[in-house]
Design a protein around this motif. Structure first.
Motif, short mmCIF file in Angstrom:
data_model
loop_
_atom_site.label_atom_id
_atom_site.label_comp_id
_atom_site.label_asym_id
_atom_site.label_seq_id
_atom_site.Cartn_x
_atom_site.Cartn_y
_atom_site.Cartn_z
N ASP A 266 3.01 2.04 -4.88
CA ASP A 266 1.65 1.84 -5.42
C ASP A 266 0.73 2.56 -4.44
N ALA A 267 0.25 3.75 -4.85
CA ALA A 267 -0.40 4.65 -3.88
C ALA A 267 -1.82 4.24 -3.53
N CYS A 268 -2.48 3.45 -4.37
CA CYS A 268 -3.87 3.01 -4.12
C CYS A 268 -3.90 1.54 -4.48
N ALA A 269 -3.64 0.68 -3.53
CA ALA A 269 -3.17 -0.67 -3.90
C ALA A 269 -4.19 -1.79 -3.85
N ALA A 270 -5.17 -1.74 -2.94
CA ALA A 270 -6.09 -2.89 -2.82
C ALA A 270 -7.01 -2.98 -4.04
N GLY A 272 -4.92 -5.35 -5.02
CA GLY A 272 -3.53 -5.79 -5.16
C GLY A 272 -3.12 -6.26 -6.54
N LYS A 274 -2.21 -4.78 -9.26
CA LYS A 274 -1.01 -4.15 -9.83
C LYS A 274 0.18 -4.28 -8.88
N ILE A 291 0.16 1.25 -0.64
CA ILE A 291 -0.63 2.08 0.28
C ILE A 291 -2.11 1.77 0.08
N GLU A 292 -2.84 1.63 1.18
CA GLU A 292 -4.30 1.45 1.10
C GLU A 292 -4.94 2.17 2.28
N LEU A 293 -5.98 2.93 1.97
CA LEU A 293 -6.64 3.75 3.00
C LEU A 293 -7.43 2.91 4.00
N ALA A 318 -2.64 3.87 4.94
CA ALA A 318 -2.49 5.32 5.07
C ALA A 318 -3.32 6.01 4.00
N ASP A 319 -3.51 7.31 4.19
CA ASP A 319 -4.20 8.14 3.20
C ASP A 319 -3.16 8.68 2.23
N GLY A 321 -3.52 10.73 0.03
CA GLY A 321 -3.77 12.14 -0.28
C GLY A 321 -3.06 13.07 0.69
N ASP A 338 -3.07 4.49 -9.01
CA ASP A 338 -4.22 3.82 -9.64
C ASP A 338 -5.45 4.25 -8.84
N ALA A 339 -5.93 5.43 -9.15
CA ALA A 339 -6.81 6.16 -8.24
C ALA A 339 -8.23 5.59 -8.17
N PRO A 340 -8.91 5.80 -7.03
CA PRO A 340 -10.34 5.48 -6.98
C PRO A 340 -11.06 6.31 -8.04
#
Ligand SMILES: C[S@@+](CC[C@H](N)C(=O)[O-])C[C@H]1O[C@@H](n2cnc3c(N)ncnc32)[C@H](O)[C@@H]1O
Length: 455
Positions: A266-270, A272, A274, A291-293, A318-319, A321, A338-340
């Protein structure tokens, strides 16, 4: 007219004024600011709490149309006024034009609120403008739909013209108008639970109007109930606030992995929603790498996963991107991006975005979305699905980002068996609209590449 918030003891209008000022001046989210203000107000008559909610959401939903109605009565442009004066004028105009509040109450009480701020310097101006409006209380007529479709949608539903142009260009005038209208209606509370029958039974036993969501098997929709009321009724049955469309995105990514010991990224997770859904869905031995930036959000995500008893969720700050330290490309059974995004699909719940977003946000978001999607997709093993999703409704952030992935050797993949067909568009991508599906607006595409990434 900057100054301290007025006293919430002033009742519904005072609470609404404070919340709207926090949104206008401090960049707050209306939902959070309102929850905090209602909490701070303590034991408030439910009718007062309901009126405060109506005033906050209604004023934000109709702000652009209220400004247009106020403009002929104001010597100075609304945009040039002090933010608190602008908020007071909108709040008063909403009562006059939408709620039909008698003029003496709408004007008098709004002016009293303005007086409490900054020694009341703007109160005289607010009084004069609202009195003038009260003598000719009407919204300007929108242009005809046939003559100027985007102008009509924008004026009739208080939508920024650039958003109306985007929706008319993408979906056609009729759908754009229905969509803009649906975005101005209150959204029901929707939650996801791993034990739907138990949650439904407990909610109903407590007198709450609860129904199964139409498509997502773990979804429960509640009308007229708050999260607090549901939590008290649930008696320990776990649930998480999550729109049905968001639940469908998780199922599009990993519905076919249910019960399996799969690894999902899950590349963009917060925050949470999903990631936790994935962890509930997969089987023993599964891993969800979340993953959360932003470090603060990543910490909160890890704490919430622990609180919910979901050890399968491993949070990495982590980033997404850029190459992600410690992760092997081609090693995941599914990747969710699940992108910004600009959030234009969530205007029912976040009407302040109508005032906050600008046309330049779309290309800026799209560049970031492309970067994250291209990098995260490398972590899918050949043949594993990559789902790109956004809770926004624009071509730039949706289908045009997907085109980039299609140019990198990905192709569209069929959805998991049993996935609801009525949320899929002609290309097979998920497109949910409040006007058609009663959910938030989401766009998502399920893609697959048969060969390993070469970079
Ligand atoms: C749309 S939200 C994700 C919502 C989440 N999937 C859920 O269902 O609750 C996007 C998240 O991505 C994070 N984010 C933004 N840029 C990022 C990046 N470059 N790498 C990883 N996460 C990022 C944001 O902080 C935000 O928490």
């Amino acid at each position: 007219m900057a100054g301290r918030p007025t006293n919430p003891a002033a009742g519904a209008r005072g609470i609404a004024f404070d919340v709207l000022r926090r949104v206008e001046e401090g960049g707050a989210y209306a939902s959070r600011a309102l929850d905090a203000a209602l909490g701070a107000a303590g034991a408030l008559d439910p009718r007062e709490a309901g009126l405060a909610t109506e005033l906050v959401y209604g004023t934000l939903r109709r702000a652009l149309a209220l400004d247009a109605a106020l403009a002929p009565h104001s010597r100075r442009a609304l945009a040039e006024l002090d933010p608190a004066a602008r908020v007071a004028l909108r709040l008063g105009a909403y009562q006059l034009l939408v709620l039909g509040t008698p003029a003496h109450a709408a004007v008098g009480e709004t002016v009293a609120l303005a007086k409490a701020v900054d020694h009341g310097r703007a109160a005289g101006y607010v009084n004069a403008v609202l009195r003038s409006l009260s003598r000719a209380a009407r919204f300007p007529d929108p242009p005809a739909l046939e003559a100027d479709p985007a102008g009509h949608v924008a004026a009739a539903e208080a939508l920024p013209r650039w958003v109306a142009e985007e929706w008319v260009g993408w979906l056609g005038a009729g759908e754009a108008l229905a969509l803009a209208r649906a975005m101005n209606a209150p959204a029901p509370l929707c939650v996801r639970t791993p034990d739907r029958e138990a949650l439904l039974a407990r909610a109903r036993a407590a007198g709450l109007a609860a129904a199964p969501a139409a498509r997502a098997p773990g979804g429960v929709v509640l009308t007229g109930a708050s999260v607090g009321e549901l939590a008290r009724a649930a008696g320990g049955v776990p649930f998480q606030v999550q729109d049905e469309a968001a639940q469908l995105v998780t199922l599009l990514a990993a519905g076919d992995l249910a019960g399996r010991p799969a690894r999902v990224l899950d590349a963009c997770a917060a925050p949470g929603g999903k990631a936790f859904h994935l962890a509930e869905l997969l089987g023993p031995g599964a891993e969800v790498v979340a993953i959360e930036l932003h470090p603060r959000k990543a910490d909160e995500l890890a704490r919430e996963a622990a609180r919910r008893g979901l050890p399968a969720v491993r949070v990495v700050c982590a980033d997404a991107g850029k190459p992600i330290p410690g992760l092997e490309p081609g090693s995941f059974d599914a990747v969710l991006v699940d992108a910004p995004c600009a959030g234009l699909g969530t205007l029912r719940r976040h009407p302040e975005l109508k005032l906050r977003r600008a046309p330049g946000d779309l290309p800026r978001m799209a560049a970031l979305q492309r970067k994250i999607a291209l990098n995260a997709a490398r972590y899918a093993r050949p043949g594993a699905p990559v789902v790109y999703s956004i809770c926004s409704l624009s071509r730039a952030e949706g289908p045009e980002v997907v085109e980039t992935l299609l140019g990198e050797g990905f192709r569209r993949a069929p959805p998991p068996a049993g996935f609801p067909a009525d949320v899929l568009d002609a290309r097979g991508d998920l497109l949910t609209l409040p006007s058609r599906h009663g959910t938030d607006g989401f766009y998502a595409a399920r893609l697959v590449r048969d060969v390993p990434s070469t970079d």
